[in-house]
Enzyme design. Structure first.
Site, PDB file in Angstrom:
ATOM      1  N   PHE A 118       0.862  -1.192   0.000  1.00  0.00           N
ATOM      2  CA  PHE A 118       0.000   0.000   0.000  1.00  0.00           C
ATOM      3  C   PHE A 118       0.891   1.232   0.000  1.00  0.00           C
ATOM      4  O   PHE A 118       1.659   1.458   0.929  1.00  0.00           O
ATOM      5  CB  PHE A 118      -0.942   0.044   1.215  1.00  0.00           C
ATOM      6  CG  PHE A 118      -1.833   1.261   1.175  1.00  0.00           C
ATOM      7  CD1 PHE A 118      -2.971   1.276   0.386  1.00  0.00           C
ATOM      8  CD2 PHE A 118      -1.513   2.407   1.895  1.00  0.00           C
ATOM      9  CE1 PHE A 118      -3.773   2.413   0.310  1.00  0.00           C
ATOM     10  CE2 PHE A 118      -2.310   3.539   1.820  1.00  0.00           C
ATOM     11  CZ  PHE A 118      -3.444   3.541   1.030  1.00  0.00           C
ATOM     12  N   ASP A 158       9.213   2.882   2.212  1.00  0.00           N
ATOM     13  CA  ASP A 158       7.994   3.614   2.549  1.00  0.00           C
ATOM     14  C   ASP A 158       7.733   3.380   4.038  1.00  0.00           C
ATOM     15  O   ASP A 158       7.188   2.355   4.428  1.00  0.00           O
ATOM     16  CB  ASP A 158       6.827   3.116   1.690  1.00  0.00           C
ATOM     17  CG  ASP A 158       5.527   3.852   2.015  1.00  0.00           C
ATOM     18  OD1 ASP A 158       5.462   4.531   3.060  1.00  0.00           O
ATOM     19  OD2 ASP A 158       4.565   3.726   1.220  1.00  0.00           O
ATOM     20  N   LYS A 203       2.254  10.827   7.706  1.00  0.00           N
ATOM     21  CA  LYS A 203       1.450  10.510   8.877  1.00  0.00           C
ATOM     22  C   LYS A 203       1.937  11.192  10.166  1.00  0.00           C
ATOM     23  O   LYS A 203       1.677  12.376  10.349  1.00  0.00           O
ATOM     24  CB  LYS A 203       1.331   8.993   9.012  1.00  0.00           C
ATOM     25  CG  LYS A 203       0.510   8.436   7.815  1.00  0.00           C
ATOM     26  CD  LYS A 203      -0.073   7.078   8.011  1.00  0.00           C
ATOM     27  CE  LYS A 203      -1.133   6.807   6.938  1.00  0.00           C
ATOM     28  NZ  LYS A 203      -0.816   5.738   6.026  1.00  0.00           N
TER      29      LYS A 203
HETATM   30  C1  LIG Z   1      -1.003   5.929   4.556  1.00  0.00           C
HETATM   31  C2  LIG Z   1       0.098   5.411   3.699  1.00  0.00           C
HETATM   32  C3  LIG Z   1       0.442   6.031   2.487  1.00  0.00           C
HETATM   33  C4  LIG Z   1      -0.326   7.192   1.929  1.00  0.00           C
HETATM   34  O1  LIG Z   1      -0.391   8.284   2.760  1.00  0.00           O
HETATM   35  P1  LIG Z   1      -1.540   9.398   2.541  1.00  0.00           P
HETATM   36  O2  LIG Z   1      -1.197  10.470   3.511  1.00  0.00           O
HETATM   37  O3  LIG Z   1      -2.844   8.736   2.819  1.00  0.00           O
HETATM   38  O4  LIG Z   1      -1.422   9.828   1.125  1.00  0.00           O
HETATM   39  C5  LIG Z   1       1.519   5.528   1.790  1.00  0.00           C
HETATM   40  N1  LIG Z   1       2.208   4.466   2.233  1.00  0.00           N
HETATM   41  C6  LIG Z   1       1.907   3.843   3.381  1.00  0.00           C
HETATM   42  C7  LIG Z   1       2.718   2.672   3.830  1.00  0.00           C
HETATM   43  C8  LIG Z   1       0.830   4.274   4.145  1.00  0.00           C
HETATM   44  O5  LIG Z   1       0.488   3.624   5.274  1.00  0.00           O
END
Ligand SMILES: *Cc1c(COP(=O)(O)O)cnc(C)c1O
Length: 406
Positions: free
Chosen positions: A145, A230, A259
């Site tokens: 994701f 990520d 986040k």
């Molecule tokens: C939440 C998330 C994203 C995307 O972040 P947004 O602020 O919702 O665009 C990307 N990668 C990971 C692993 C995430 O948990």
């Protein structure tokens, strides 16, 4: 829905009527929050085990971050990058010192950091590695994701993220997660990067086998491929290390944060890299109107300070171990696996996780199912011992109250 008040039902009905139905929320209408606690519009209290998917590592409305927000809001909030402001340099210095990278590129949401990394990796592939133009490949992992833009869903293997959204961006090569041999086989002369979550949160808190990240990192170095981590969900203390990659001593070439970088107040994300990589971007080639705005930068500095000064990394490790231990002691026959690290915990169940989520909500705990049979438990890192006790007691009660039939 049975315990929803008339008032709560009304809010939900209005949202359903006027808002796009892209989420499936809990039956909980939040009125206010503080620390690990949420209060609904009827004054009932819940322990927040969602933490806005790790955007609330510092807890709700942390006073220090709140003060930074208000102070900056009284000075200047937005300049755009057409000029300098005095918060962005401070933020960049603070962030790079803490993480050990040379340079950072500030953006707003997590997926913008992902997009930045994709552009950066491709640029590096052409300018440094010498890959033929338009042929660069980025290896991605099944179940990943990385957000919701077309590039992020082009990298996805999850059918509901992609259905009827094509055509997709080319150049993403999906391979199984957790298999270093598969990674080695998938690398070609056109591979510029791998884009990897050190623990897959949205996929159901999937922790790769021990040594996998370290091996993947070595494979990348051996084949001159960038390791892009990520850590938007796993970073900033969530897993009991400052970054989940630290657990295996891996130092990514490119690190993505989001986040919790916004301390629960404001969307802030960043892409971190060495000068050799980040220095490849020139004026006009990438940007964002709100990226690096002074309000965001003031908030993010305070968000980082709170994680460091309050020892939240160690707290996550301690509290996570307590929850895992407590869950094992409950010994519910409905639990088939408990996994995770620090305060990113996935409970695999023999029954749909939504049932446990609802039973918990009735008992004052807000926790969300991810995929059908996994409950994610990820409270703010500021959770104290009394609150841990509260959580484990409710988990025990809720599990005992569930019927065993699937
Ligand atoms: C939440 C998330 C994203 C995307 O972040 P947004 O602020 O919702 O665009 C990307 N990668 C990971 C692993 C995430 O948990």
């Amino acid at each position: 829905m049975h315990f929803l008040s008339e008032r709560a039902r009304k809010f939900i009905a209005i949202e359903e009527r006027y808002g796009a139905h892209t989420y499936d929320p809990l039956d909980l209408v939040v009125d206010h929050a503080e620390g690990v606690w949420l209060w609904d519009v009827d004054g009932r209290r819940y322990l927040d085990c969602v933490s806005a998917y790790s955007a609330l590592n510092q807890g709700h409305r942390h006073p220090r971050i709140h003060a930074a927000l208000v102070e900056q809001a009284n000075r200047v909030t937005l300049t755009s990058r057409a000029m300098y402001n005095e918060q962005m340099p401070r933020f960049l210095e603070r962030l790079t010192r803490l993480t050990g990278y040379d340079m950072a590129l500030p953006t707003n949401t997590g997926v913008e950091a992902v997009e930045t990394a994709i552009k950066l990796a491709r640029r590096w592939g052409y300018a440094v590695k010498g890959i033929a133009r338009e042929t660069a490949e980025i290896i991605v992992f099944s179940g990943n994701f990385h957000g919701r833009t077309i590039a992020a869903v082009s990298a996805s293997t999850t059918p509901e993220y992609r259905r009827e959204f094509g055509p997709f961006a080319p150049g993403f090569i999906p391979i199984p997660y957790g298999d270093a041999d598969a990674l080695e086989r998938a690398i070609t002369p056109n591979t510029c990067a791998i884009l990897i979550e050190p623990i897959q949160g949205e996929a159901g808190v999937i922790v790769p086998p021990a040594g996998y990240l370290k091996r993947a990192w070595a494979v990348c170095r051996e084949h001159d491929v960038l390791f892009v981590a990520d850590e938007i969900q796993t970073g900033l203390g969530r897993t009991g290390d400052l970054f989940a990659c630290d657990y295996e001593g891996v130092k990514p070439d490119v690190l993505l944060l989001g986040k919790a970088l916004g301390g629960g107040f404001y969307p802030v994300s960043a892409t971190l890299a060495t000068t050799t990589v980040m220095g490849l971007l020139q004026p006009g080639e990438h940007g964002s109107t709100f990226g690096g705005n002074p309000l965001a930068c003031a908030v993010a500095q305070a968000a980082l300070d709170v994680i460091v000064d309050e020892g939240l990394v160690a707290r996550a490790r301690y509290a996570g171990a307590k929850i895992m231990q407590g869950l094992r002691a409950i010994a519910s026959p409905l639990i088939t696996e408990i996994r995770g690290r620090g305060l990113l915990i996935g409970v695999q169940l023999a029954v749909p996780a939504r049932r446990l989520s609802e039973a918990l909500l009735e008992r004052g705990v807000a926790a969300k199912d991810t995929h059908e049979y996994v409950l994610r438990i990820a409270p703010p890192l500021v959770i104290d011992d009394a609150e841990l006790g509260y959580l484990l007691e409710r988990l025990g009660d809720a599990l005992a109250a569930l019927p065993a039939n699937p």
